[in-house]
Design an enzyme around this catalytic site. Structure first.
Site, PDB file in Angstrom:
ATOM      1  N   ASP A 115       6.549 -12.546 -43.655  1.00 38.44           N
ATOM      2  CA  ASP A 115       6.707 -11.120 -43.932  1.00 38.44           C
ATOM      3  C   ASP A 115       7.080 -10.339 -42.674  1.00 38.44           C
ATOM      4  O   ASP A 115       7.991  -9.508 -42.690  1.00 38.44           O
ATOM      5  CB  ASP A 115       5.414 -10.555 -44.524  1.00 38.44           C
ATOM      6  CG  ASP A 115       5.082 -11.164 -45.865  1.00 38.44           C
ATOM      7  OD1 ASP A 115       5.943 -11.857 -46.441  1.00 38.44           O
ATOM      8  OD2 ASP A 115       3.946 -10.958 -46.342  1.00 38.44           O
ATOM      9  N   TYR A 148      -5.555 -16.197 -52.518  1.00 45.83           N
ATOM     10  CA  TYR A 148      -4.577 -16.564 -51.485  1.00 45.83           C
ATOM     11  C   TYR A 148      -5.232 -17.476 -50.454  1.00 45.83           C
ATOM     12  O   TYR A 148      -4.690 -18.527 -50.088  1.00 45.83           O
ATOM     13  CB  TYR A 148      -4.041 -15.295 -50.812  1.00 45.83           C
ATOM     14  CG  TYR A 148      -2.879 -15.511 -49.872  1.00 45.83           C
ATOM     15  CD1 TYR A 148      -1.583 -15.181 -50.249  1.00 45.83           C
ATOM     16  CD2 TYR A 148      -3.065 -16.044 -48.589  1.00 45.83           C
ATOM     17  CE1 TYR A 148      -0.510 -15.368 -49.393  1.00 45.83           C
ATOM     18  CE2 TYR A 148      -2.004 -16.235 -47.727  1.00 45.83           C
ATOM     19  CZ  TYR A 148      -0.725 -15.896 -48.136  1.00 45.83           C
ATOM     20  OH  TYR A 148       0.333 -16.099 -47.279  1.00 45.83           O
TER      21      TYR A 148
END
Length: 367
Positions: A161, A213
């Protein structure tokens, strides 16, 4: 920047911006030392900033409608952790970080899997590096922004990201090797091919995203340990098939096959065969749904409806458990695809989705 002037009564010394991102393909491969292929969105986070002569930071956020102040003696939580984390990470790396006043605005949707947190970190980092004249090369900045998110904000994300938000180029996707951190800018002019990438924000609330996650990452690390390799980047389909724990086997199989799908997608794009990446996108979604188990009913319904309406391929993008779907379609078919998804959602009683066409943009920059 009018917001900065309204909050602080003066113009900022500069204004910086960093984009959100979508990942064309390569999900949950980054923290496995694998390959990813994101591109930057036109939506971005903008930071106006001016230096202070003390080691204090004052930050106002338009989205949070809140102003916070902090110094080096305290740990900041909430949205401010992503700002304070950048200051902390810079100092941990040995930089003399300037105190600053900042005003933050953003049109990157929150909670949609479009990396609003990385956009915030990257914009703040770029602003502080420029304000302080810090000697931090661009290719070293993503790792520092990632450390802010991992070790300060407490989110165990990989480096994709932040790399996308800082290093992307307009009209290109970023082919990133997450082990070597080498990048290649792959031409991705979908409009020239008569195509468009439709992003469908499903508005599905993220469900248990932080814990799930972390659980997926832990499973991947355990699978690598079982196989006796540094990371699942080094696994093969045959070695994965030999894992006896069925859950670990599925998790590892997703990573190994997803890495290969990234490589295959890059090869097709290099040859200008944009339309042909569609089946790889759909296969990626199937793997996320069945092997990695990170999809939710809304994203599955969006993918199914998009393909039924003529999309060449569709997949969830982002860490999972909600968020956005990408659909590759003819330029003149995006309205049809979007309408089909909206109809499917209405039939199922889901909240109305929000579609937009994504045009690959550039990374963090001073405006």
């Amino acid at each position: 920047m009018k917001q900065f002037a309204a909050v602080y009564g003066a113009d900022p010394e500069g204004v910086w911006a960093a984009p959100g991102r979508v990942n064309l393909i390569g999900e949950h491969t980054d923290y496995n030392d694998g390959f990813v292929l994101p591109f930057a969105l036109p939506q971005r986070t903008v930071v106006g900033a001016s230096m202070l002569d003390t080691q204090q930071w004052t930050v106002w956020s338009e989205q949070a409608d809140e102003r916070i102040e902090f110094d080096l003696s305290e740990h900041v939580s909430g949205w401010g952790a992503y700002v304070a984390g950048v200051v902390w990470a810079l100092r941990e790396a040995g930089f003399d970080v300037p105190g600053a006043r900042m005003a933050i605005t953003s049109d990157v949707p929150l909670g949609a899997g479009l990396s609003s947190s990385a956009a915030l970190e990257s914009a703040v980092l770029t602003a502080l590096v420029d304000l302080g004249g810090l000697d931090l090369p661009v290719d070293e900045r993503p790792a520092l922004a990632q450390r802010a998110e991992n070790d300060y904000a407490g989110m165990p994300c990989g480096i994709m990201d932040q790399s996308a938000s800082i290093r992307c180029r307009a009209g290109h996707a970023l082919f990133l090797d997450c082990r070597s951190l080498e990048v290649e800018h792959i031409p991705f002019d979908v409009a020239a091919a008569g195509l468009a990438v439709l992003v469908i924000d499903t508005k599905a609330p993220h469900r248990h995203v932080t814990g799930e996650y972390a659980a997926r990452r832990a499973a991947c690390e355990e699978a690598a340990r079982v196989l006796g390799i540094p990371a699942l980047r080094d696994a093969t389909p045959d070695s994965v098939a030999a894992i006896t724990d069925p859950v670990l086997q599925r998790r590892a199989r997703h990573v190994v096959t997803e890495d290969q799908r990234v490589i295959d997608t890059v090869a097709l794009l290099r040859d200008g065969r944009v339309r042909d990446i569609g089946p790889l996108m759909t296969a990626s979604h199937t793997s996320m749904r069945d092997d990695f188990e990170i999809t939710v009913p809304e994203v599955d319904a969006a993918v199914e409806a998009a393909i039924s309406a003529g999309a060449y391929g569709a997949r969830m993008t982002g860490g999972g458990f909600g968020g956005c779907v990408l659909a590759l379609a003819d330029t003149d078919a995006t309205d049809t695809v979007a309408a089909a998804v909206a109809e499917s959602f209405a039939t199922r009683g889901f909240a109305p989705p929000e579609p937009f066409v994504a045009i690959p943009g550039h990374g963090a920059v001073r405006l």
